[in-house]
Write a protein that holds these residues in place. Structure first.
Motif, PDB file in Angstrom:
ATOM      1  N   ASP A 104      -3.065 -10.172  -8.576  1.00 36.13           N
ATOM      2  CA  ASP A 104      -2.512  -9.556  -7.373  1.00 36.13           C
ATOM      3  C   ASP A 104      -2.393 -10.566  -6.231  1.00 36.13           C
ATOM      4  O   ASP A 104      -1.311 -10.997  -5.885  1.00 36.13           O
ATOM      5  CB  ASP A 104      -3.344  -8.345  -6.952  1.00 36.13           C
ATOM      6  CG  ASP A 104      -2.642  -7.504  -5.897  1.00 36.13           C
ATOM      7  OD1 ASP A 104      -1.422  -7.638  -5.739  1.00 36.13           O
ATOM      8  OD2 ASP A 104      -3.312  -6.709  -5.219  1.00 36.13           O
ATOM      9  N   LEU A 149      -2.435   3.481 -13.578  1.00 34.68           N
ATOM     10  CA  LEU A 149      -1.971   2.266 -12.918  1.00 34.68           C
ATOM     11  C   LEU A 149      -2.864   1.077 -13.256  1.00 34.68           C
ATOM     12  O   LEU A 149      -2.378  -0.021 -13.557  1.00 34.68           O
ATOM     13  CB  LEU A 149      -1.938   2.467 -11.402  1.00 34.68           C
ATOM     14  CG  LEU A 149      -0.749   3.214 -10.807  1.00 34.68           C
ATOM     15  CD1 LEU A 149      -0.870   3.255  -9.292  1.00 34.68           C
ATOM     16  CD2 LEU A 149       0.568   2.573 -11.219  1.00 34.68           C
ATOM     17  N   GLU A 189       0.829  -1.200   0.000  1.00 34.43           N
ATOM     18  CA  GLU A 189       0.000   0.000   0.000  1.00 34.43           C
ATOM     19  C   GLU A 189       0.869   1.258   0.000  1.00 34.43           C
ATOM     20  O   GLU A 189       0.542   2.249  -0.671  1.00 34.43           O
ATOM     21  CB  GLU A 189      -0.934  -0.012   1.210  1.00 34.43           C
ATOM     22  CG  GLU A 189      -2.034  -1.064   1.110  1.00 34.43           C
ATOM     23  CD  GLU A 189      -2.870  -1.157   2.379  1.00 34.43           C
ATOM     24  OE1 GLU A 189      -2.469  -0.569   3.408  1.00 34.43           O
ATOM     25  OE2 GLU A 189      -3.929  -1.813   2.336  1.00 34.43           O
ATOM     26  N   ARG A 242      -4.476   7.100 -11.049  1.00 34.74           N
ATOM     27  CA  ARG A 242      -5.149   5.843 -10.710  1.00 34.74           C
ATOM     28  C   ARG A 242      -5.551   5.090 -11.978  1.00 34.74           C
ATOM     29  O   ARG A 242      -5.347   3.885 -12.091  1.00 34.74           O
ATOM     30  CB  ARG A 242      -6.381   6.139  -9.850  1.00 34.74           C
ATOM     31  CG  ARG A 242      -7.225   4.923  -9.503  1.00 34.74           C
ATOM     32  CD  ARG A 242      -6.570   4.030  -8.477  1.00 34.74           C
ATOM     33  NE  ARG A 242      -6.347   4.725  -7.222  1.00 34.74           N
ATOM     34  CZ  ARG A 242      -5.696   4.168  -6.195  1.00 34.74           C
ATOM     35  NH1 ARG A 242      -5.187   2.947  -6.299  1.00 34.74           N
ATOM     36  NH2 ARG A 242      -5.518   4.851  -5.064  1.00 34.74           N
ATOM     37  N   GLU A 296       2.198   1.779  -3.551  1.00 33.08           N
ATOM     38  CA  GLU A 296       1.166   2.318  -4.435  1.00 33.08           C
ATOM     39  C   GLU A 296       0.919   3.798  -4.129  1.00 33.08           C
ATOM     40  O   GLU A 296       0.726   4.605  -5.039  1.00 33.08           O
ATOM     41  CB  GLU A 296      -0.128   1.516  -4.290  1.00 33.08           C
ATOM     42  CG  GLU A 296      -1.208   1.944  -5.258  1.00 33.08           C
ATOM     43  CD  GLU A 296      -2.393   1.007  -5.269  1.00 33.08           C
ATOM     44  OE1 GLU A 296      -3.517   1.491  -5.515  1.00 33.08           O
ATOM     45  OE2 GLU A 296      -2.214  -0.210  -5.038  1.00 33.08           O
ATOM     46  N   ALA A 327       3.314  -5.093  -9.378  1.00 32.83           N
ATOM     47  CA  ALA A 327       4.425  -4.294  -8.836  1.00 32.83           C
ATOM     48  C   ALA A 327       5.409  -5.150  -8.047  1.00 32.83           C
ATOM     49  O   ALA A 327       6.609  -5.122  -8.297  1.00 32.83           O
ATOM     50  CB  ALA A 327       3.926  -3.124  -7.983  1.00 32.83           C
ATOM     51  N   TRP A 344      -1.641  -2.315 -15.180  1.00 30.22           N
ATOM     52  CA  TRP A 344      -1.784  -3.633 -14.578  1.00 30.22           C
ATOM     53  C   TRP A 344      -2.733  -4.519 -15.373  1.00 30.22           C
ATOM     54  O   TRP A 344      -2.473  -5.712 -15.552  1.00 30.22           O
ATOM     55  CB  TRP A 344      -2.262  -3.488 -13.129  1.00 30.22           C
ATOM     56  CG  TRP A 344      -1.180  -3.112 -12.185  1.00 30.22           C
ATOM     57  CD1 TRP A 344       0.132  -3.482 -12.248  1.00 30.22           C
ATOM     58  CD2 TRP A 344      -1.297  -2.284 -11.017  1.00 30.22           C
ATOM     59  NE1 TRP A 344       0.832  -2.946 -11.195  1.00 30.22           N
ATOM     60  CE2 TRP A 344      -0.002  -2.215 -10.416  1.00 30.22           C
ATOM     61  CE3 TRP A 344      -2.359  -1.623 -10.402  1.00 30.22           C
ATOM     62  CZ2 TRP A 344       0.237  -1.496  -9.246  1.00 30.22           C
ATOM     63  CZ3 TRP A 344      -2.103  -0.903  -9.245  1.00 30.22           C
ATOM     64  CH2 TRP A 344      -0.825  -0.835  -8.677  1.00 30.22           C
TER      65      TRP A 344
END
Length: 240
Positions: free
Chosen positions: A172, A38, A21, A35, A24, A195, A42
């Motif tokens: 994720d 990203l 977190e 946002r 990010e 990430a 992804w």
């Protein structure tokens, strides 16, 4: 004459949820990623990972069908973007998105999928055999790292995913996974970490684990001790 061996693979560093977190947050606030940017990065990388795990010629069914199950938060938005790119890559995704987010960004991603003629299921069949027979794989974009099973309809979706025989690709973090020993979790065949891999995914024992983190600035990689990874050519994902 054999080609020279590539650089040795170092074991990845797994981040805690708080570290993920924090990274990010830095991407958004310090590095000025948006946002939407990203989520787009992804989602595209997740679609590329699906093509590597399940190339079109390898699919067992004549039609290249995939089911993308999306939750109401950010992981679901990544799933919507993933579905759109899979469509452009020649797959035939169908989206199950029962609890649509009212956020404008999520509505935009939904509209993009609709404009590309990607069908949306109105309900998820309770007979898992119908899903097994209709699709080659399922993309799990239900919860990710956003929590445990939570309220309906997420709990019902996870209950169905646990019973499937076709492969699951989790984005994720496999939905419903929490730190510590657990039983009854879904068992994805493929995991795409975003990430950096998160601590809870250490117990992943599926076939393929990909990392979608090439875009992470080098300074941020060094700060969190996650790199550098050696991505092949111009690939946006690397196998761990």
């Amino acid at each position: 004459m054999s080609s020279a061996p590539g650089p040795p693979r170092e074991p990845p560093r797994y981040l805690s949820r708080a570290e993920a977190e924090a990274m990010e947050k830095e991407l958004l606030e310090d590095y000025r990623f948006g946002r939407q940017q990203l989520i787009e990065i992804w989602g595209h990388a997740c679609a590329v990972a699906v093509t590597k795990a399940f190339p079109l010629p390898s699919l067992p069914r004549r039609q290249p069908t995939l089911l993308v199950a999306c939750g109401p938060a950010q992981n679901g938005a990544i799933g919507l973007v993933c579905a759109r790119h899979l469509r452009s890559f020649g797959y035939e995704p169908t989206i199950f998105y029962p609890k649509r987010s009212p956020e404008p960004l999520h509505r935009d991603f939904t509209t993009q999928c609709e404009k590309m003629d990607i069908p949306f299921l109105s309900y998820l069949p309770t007979e898992v055999q119908l899903i097994d027979d209709a699709y080659n794989a399922v993309v799990d974009a239900v919860l990710g790292a956003e929590g445990s099973e939570g309220p309906e309809p997420c709990a019902a979706i996870l209950g169905t995913l646990r019973l499937l025989r076709i492969p699951i690709v989790s984005l994720d973090v496999p939905s419903g996974w929490a730190p510590g020993p657990a039983s009854g979790d879904i068992s994805p065949a493929v995991l795409v970490s975003l990430a950096a891999p998160q601590e809870v995914t250490r117990r992943f024992q599926g076939r393929r684990h990909f990392l979608a983190g090439r875009f992470v600035p080098e300074e941020l990689q060094r700060k969190f001790g996650i790199g550098p990874r050696h991505y092949p050519g111009s690939d946006c994902v690397v196998a761990l």
